[in-house]
Design a protein around this motif. Structure first.
Motif, PDB file in Angstrom:
ATOM      1  N   SER A   1      35.796  38.407  28.055  1.00 55.24           N
ATOM      2  CA  SER A   1      34.642  39.115  27.526  1.00 55.24           C
ATOM      3  C   SER A   1      33.533  38.133  27.223  1.00 55.24           C
ATOM      4  CB  SER A   1      35.015  39.886  26.246  1.00 55.24           C
ATOM      5  OG  SER A   1      35.246  38.992  25.176  1.00 55.24           O
ATOM      6  N   ALA A   2      32.320  38.657  27.101  1.00 58.34           N
ATOM      7  CA  ALA A   2      31.160  37.837  26.793  1.00 58.34           C
ATOM      8  C   ALA A   2      30.806  37.935  25.315  1.00 58.34           C
ATOM      9  CB  ALA A   2      29.974  38.275  27.650  1.00 58.34           C
ATOM     10  N   ASP A   3      31.799  38.210  24.473  1.00 56.54           N
ATOM     11  CA  ASP A   3      31.546  38.301  23.040  1.00 56.54           C
ATOM     12  C   ASP A   3      31.119  36.943  22.499  1.00 56.54           C
ATOM     13  OD1 ASP A   3      32.282  40.939  23.097  1.00 56.54           O
ATOM     14  OD2 ASP A   3      34.359  40.563  22.479  1.00 56.54           O
ATOM     15  N   ALA A   4      30.024  36.937  21.745  1.00 59.27           N
ATOM     16  CA  ALA A   4      29.536  35.698  21.145  1.00 59.27           C
ATOM     17  C   ALA A   4      30.391  35.352  19.933  1.00 59.27           C
ATOM     18  CB  ALA A   4      28.078  35.860  20.734  1.00 59.27           C
ATOM     19  N   PRO A   5      30.577  34.069  19.653  1.00 59.79           N
ATOM     20  CA  PRO A   5      31.328  33.665  18.457  1.00 59.79           C
ATOM     21  C   PRO A   5      30.674  34.223  17.194  1.00 59.79           C
ATOM     22  CG  PRO A   5      30.984  31.798  19.931  1.00 59.79           C
ATOM     23  CD  PRO A   5      30.125  32.920  20.438  1.00 59.79           C
TER      24      PRO A   5
ATOM     25  N   GLY B   1      22.666  36.116  21.187  1.00 64.39           N
ATOM     26  CA  GLY B   1      21.803  35.706  22.281  1.00 64.39           C
ATOM     27  C   GLY B   1      22.571  35.330  23.527  1.00 64.39           C
ATOM     28  N   ALA B   2      21.810  35.070  24.608  1.00 61.80           N
ATOM     29  CA  ALA B   2      22.415  34.797  25.907  1.00 61.80           C
ATOM     30  C   ALA B   2      23.238  33.517  25.909  1.00 61.80           C
ATOM     31  CB  ALA B   2      21.325  34.716  26.974  1.00 61.80           C
ATOM     32  N   VAL B   3      22.757  32.474  25.211  1.00 59.99           N
ATOM     33  CA  VAL B   3      23.481  31.207  25.196  1.00 59.99           C
ATOM     34  C   VAL B   3      24.881  31.400  24.622  1.00 59.99           C
ATOM     35  CG1 VAL B   3      23.573  28.890  24.197  1.00 59.99           C
ATOM     36  CG2 VAL B   3      21.404  29.785  25.067  1.00 59.99           C
ATOM     37  N   ALA B   4      24.957  32.070  23.461  1.00 59.70           N
ATOM     38  CA  ALA B   4      26.254  32.289  22.825  1.00 59.70           C
ATOM     39  C   ALA B   4      27.146  33.179  23.690  1.00 59.70           C
ATOM     40  CB  ALA B   4      26.057  32.923  21.447  1.00 59.70           C
ATOM     41  N   GLN B   5      26.565  34.190  24.337  1.00 52.20           N
ATOM     42  CA  GLN B   5      27.363  35.089  25.179  1.00 52.20           C
ATOM     43  C   GLN B   5      27.923  34.352  26.388  1.00 52.20           C
ATOM     44  OE1 GLN B   5      25.723  39.147  25.939  1.00 52.20           O
ATOM     45  NE2 GLN B   5      24.034  38.460  24.655  1.00 52.20           N
ATOM     46  N   VAL B   6      27.086  33.532  27.016  1.00 53.54           N
ATOM     47  CA  VAL B   6      27.538  32.799  28.202  1.00 53.54           C
ATOM     48  C   VAL B   6      28.637  31.810  27.834  1.00 53.54           C
ATOM     49  CG1 VAL B   6      26.858  31.115  29.960  1.00 53.54           C
ATOM     50  CG2 VAL B   6      25.384  33.076  29.474  1.00 53.54           C
ATOM     51  N   ARG B   7      28.452  31.093  26.727  1.00 58.00           N
ATOM     52  CA  ARG B   7      29.481  30.146  26.306  1.00 58.00           C
ATOM     53  C   ARG B   7      30.771  30.867  25.908  1.00 58.00           C
ATOM     54  NH1 ARG B   7      28.620  25.016  25.482  1.00 58.00           N
ATOM     55  NH2 ARG B   7      30.210  24.929  23.847  1.00 58.00           N
ATOM     56  N   GLY B   8      30.618  32.033  25.270  1.00 57.91           N
ATOM     57  CA  GLY B   8      31.802  32.801  24.902  1.00 57.91           C
ATOM     58  C   GLY B   8      32.569  33.266  26.125  1.00 57.91           C
ATOM     59  N   LEU B   9      31.840  33.734  27.146  1.00 60.58           N
ATOM     60  CA  LEU B   9      32.489  34.193  28.377  1.00 60.58           C
ATOM     61  C   LEU B   9      33.138  33.032  29.120  1.00 60.58           C
ATOM     62  CD1 LEU B   9      33.134  36.347  30.479  1.00 60.58           C
ATOM     63  CD2 LEU B   9      30.886  35.922  31.502  1.00 60.58           C
ATOM     64  N   ALA B  10      32.410  31.921  29.242  1.00 53.75           N
ATOM     65  CA  ALA B  10      32.956  30.774  29.974  1.00 53.75           C
ATOM     66  C   ALA B  10      34.227  30.253  29.312  1.00 53.75           C
ATOM     67  CB  ALA B  10      31.906  29.668  30.061  1.00 53.75           C
ATOM     68  N   GLY B  11      34.241  30.193  27.987  1.00 49.81           N
ATOM     69  CA  GLY B  11      35.440  29.751  27.291  1.00 49.81           C
ATOM     70  C   GLY B  11      36.600  30.701  27.489  1.00 49.81           C
ATOM     71  N   SER B  12      36.299  32.008  27.461  1.00 49.97           N
ATOM     72  CA  SER B  12      37.326  33.021  27.669  1.00 49.97           C
ATOM     73  C   SER B  12      37.897  32.941  29.081  1.00 49.97           C
ATOM     74  CB  SER B  12      36.724  34.403  27.405  1.00 49.97           C
ATOM     75  OG  SER B  12      37.661  35.429  27.656  1.00 49.97           O
ATOM     76  N   VAL B  13      37.023  32.757  30.067  1.00 54.13           N
ATOM     77  CA  VAL B  13      37.458  32.672  31.464  1.00 54.13           C
ATOM     78  C   VAL B  13      38.294  31.415  31.692  1.00 54.13           C
ATOM     79  CG1 VAL B  13      36.659  32.348  33.841  1.00 54.13           C
ATOM     80  CG2 VAL B  13      35.565  34.049  32.373  1.00 54.13           C
ATOM     81  N   SER B  14      37.865  30.296  31.118  1.00 59.63           N
ATOM     82  CA  SER B  14      38.605  29.049  31.285  1.00 59.63           C
ATOM     83  C   SER B  14      40.034  29.185  30.760  1.00 59.63           C
ATOM     84  CB  SER B  14      37.882  27.913  30.555  1.00 59.63           C
ATOM     85  OG  SER B  14      38.583  26.698  30.708  1.00 59.63           O
ATOM     86  N   SER B  15      40.180  29.787  29.589  1.00 55.43           N
ATOM     87  CA  SER B  15      41.511  29.977  28.996  1.00 55.43           C
ATOM     88  C   SER B  15      42.354  30.929  29.839  1.00 55.43           C
ATOM     89  CB  SER B  15      41.362  30.518  27.573  1.00 55.43           C
ATOM     90  OG  SER B  15      42.620  30.784  26.998  1.00 55.43           O
ATOM     91  N   ALA B  16      41.740  32.034  30.276  1.00 52.10           N
ATOM     92  CA  ALA B  16      42.480  33.011  31.076  1.00 52.10           C
ATOM     93  C   ALA B  16      42.894  32.430  32.427  1.00 52.10           C
ATOM     94  CB  ALA B  16      41.635  34.266  31.279  1.00 52.10           C
TER      95      ALA B  16
ATOM     96  N   GLN C   1      36.863  41.006  36.506  1.00 45.90           N
ATOM     97  CA  GLN C   1      36.369  41.117  35.129  1.00 45.90           C
ATOM     98  C   GLN C   1      35.292  40.068  34.853  1.00 45.90           C
ATOM     99  OE1 GLN C   1      39.781  40.749  32.577  1.00 45.90           O
ATOM    100  NE2 GLN C   1      40.609  42.755  33.114  1.00 45.90           N
ATOM    101  N   THR C   2      35.492  38.865  35.381  1.00 43.59           N
ATOM    102  CA  THR C   2      34.515  37.803  35.173  1.00 43.59           C
ATOM    103  C   THR C   2      33.163  38.190  35.782  1.00 43.59           C
ATOM    104  OG1 THR C   2      36.239  36.104  35.172  1.00 43.59           O
ATOM    105  CG2 THR C   2      33.986  35.380  35.604  1.00 43.59           C
ATOM    106  N   ALA C   3      33.197  38.693  37.008  1.00 43.55           N
ATOM    107  CA  ALA C   3      31.948  39.104  37.661  1.00 43.55           C
ATOM    108  C   ALA C   3      31.266  40.223  36.876  1.00 43.55           C
ATOM    109  CB  ALA C   3      32.238  39.560  39.093  1.00 43.55           C
ATOM    110  N   ALA C   4      32.057  41.178  36.414  1.00 41.45           N
ATOM    111  CA  ALA C   4      31.488  42.318  35.683  1.00 41.45           C
ATOM    112  C   ALA C   4      30.901  41.889  34.340  1.00 41.45           C
ATOM    113  CB  ALA C   4      32.564  43.375  35.472  1.00 41.45           C
ATOM    114  N   GLU C   5      31.633  41.067  33.591  1.00 48.13           N
ATOM    115  CA  GLU C   5      31.160  40.646  32.269  1.00 48.13           C
ATOM    116  C   GLU C   5      29.936  39.748  32.371  1.00 48.13           C
ATOM    117  OE1 GLU C   5      32.204  41.565  29.188  1.00 48.13           O
ATOM    118  OE2 GLU C   5      33.458  43.035  30.214  1.00 48.13           O
ATOM    119  N   ALA C   6      29.935  38.851  33.359  1.00 46.89           N
ATOM    120  CA  ALA C   6      28.770  37.978  33.531  1.00 46.89           C
ATOM    121  C   ALA C   6      27.531  38.788  33.899  1.00 46.89           C
ATOM    122  CB  ALA C   6      29.059  36.928  34.598  1.00 46.89           C
ATOM    123  N   GLY C   7      27.731  39.847  34.695  1.00 50.72           N
ATOM    124  CA  GLY C   7      26.612  40.691  35.085  1.00 50.72           C
ATOM    125  C   GLY C   7      26.022  41.502  33.943  1.00 50.72           C
ATOM    126  N   LYS C   8      26.795  41.665  32.868  1.00 52.87           N
ATOM    127  CA  LYS C   8      26.312  42.449  31.719  1.00 52.87           C
ATOM    128  C   LYS C   8      25.393  41.651  30.788  1.00 52.87           C
ATOM    129  CE  LYS C   8      30.503  45.322  31.399  1.00 52.87           C
ATOM    130  NZ  LYS C   8      31.670  45.631  30.536  1.00 52.87           N
TER     131      LYS C   8
END
Length: 310
Positions: free
Chosen positions: A152-156, A161-176, A300-307
């Motif tokens: 998910s792109a949930d911010a910490p 904002g976009a920066v927090a959402q992108v970092r939240g998604l990237a961290g989630s994707v890396s772990s998954a 899921q990554t493609a969909a969440e990043a697109g949101k």
């Protein structure tokens, strides 16, 4: 799993982390292997020696990162994150040869040549690994689709904002992606053991698993590079551009990972047609579940990043 090679520039892969110019390049590889011999005292003679089996095996990887050139920031944090999970990680060299399971014992970091805000332009690291005993094939836990975590792109908390959402998604994707790669590798191990008598089916199944692993590895690299580029002080527009790039790159992996699932599904049908052993059928079924989970992760990554719209 032998016979599968990573893309250009990948030196070795630990779990889902790929060592290379784009991430962290090690400068040396030191490997130490020991064996146990128990001494048995004898009067007037040299002690007798009783071989009791293999002893500790370690590997040390000293390396160098220039974050502003390639590799980016956050590579050592990714390694520490993997170590903190307390799980053994599959180690595979750049030619696709599996080197067994290893655990991270120690990670050292030395920063130098600082820029504004204390950002290092040179980072030396040293990673110490220890060999983890491989479990017999029959004791390896089945790989299941439920092991793949959602992203998910949930911010910490406290950030927006976009920066927090992108970092939240990237961290989630890396772990998954780390979890998905481990599940796929265990599935491959089961296939190599249980499906070996059915040579053509084993080859097709392992080919599908390798294709899914490649997609997950690319996704992991994409997430880590996004974390490295999008820092907490990045502009919103930069973060939005990275989100769009992430969405497009992930979408581009969809066809590859879907074809991996199709290959393994065909293998399952072939096994059923010839009346294969239950163990072989179960192994291919587990590989199918792992590939399907990897496919969902990519989608899921493609969909969440697109949101992410800021």
């Amino acid at each position: 799993m032998a016979g599968y090679s990573f893309g250009a520039g990948v030196m070795m892969q630990l779990g889902a982390f790929q060592f290379g110019i784009e991430t962290a390049a090690y400068q040396e590889l030191s490997r130490s292997t020991a064996w146990r011999w128990a001494a048995q005292g004898r009067i007037g003679q040299l002690d007798g020696q009783q071989f009791t089996g293999p002893d500790e095996e370690t590997m040390t990887l000293p390396g160098l990162i220039y974050p502003e050139w390639r590799g980016g920031f956050g590579q050592l944090d990714a390694m520490r994150g993997m170590a903190g999970k307390g799980l053994p990680l599959d180690l595979t060299d750049g030619n696709g040869n599996r080197l067994g399971r290893w655990v991270i014992i120690r990670a050292d970091e030395t920063q130098s040549v600082f820029a504004d805000a204390g950002r290092p332009r040179r980072v030396e690291f040293s990673l110490e690994l220890r060999r983890f005993p491989d479990a017999p094939a029959e004791t390896i836990a089945p790989a299941t689709a439920t092991e793949a975590a959602g992203v998910s792109a949930d911010a910490p908390a406290g950030q927006s904002g976009a920066v927090a959402q992108v970092r939240g998604l990237a961290g989630s994707v890396s772990s998954a992606a780390t979890s998905a790669a481990s599940t796929l590798q265990r599935a491959a191990d089961q296939v190599q053991t249980a499906v070996a008598p059915y040579t053509a089916v084993a080859r097709e199944t392992l080919g599908g698993v390798a294709r899914a692993l490649a997609a997950v590895g690319e996704l992991q690299t994409l997430a880590n590079r996004t974390l490295a580029i999008v820092g907490l002080g990045s502009l919103e527009i930069s973060a939005l551009n990275r989100a769009q790039n992430m969405a497009m790159r992930a979408a581009g992996l969809t066809a590859s990972v879907s074809s991996a699932s199709a290959m393994i599904r065909n293998s399952a049908a072939r096994l059923e047609a010839i009346g294969a052993t239950p163990a072989a059928s179960t192994a291919v079924s587990n590989a199918q579940a792992a590939a399907d989970a990897a496919s969902r992760l990519v989608q899921q990554t493609a969909a969440e990043a697109g949101k992410i719209k800021g």
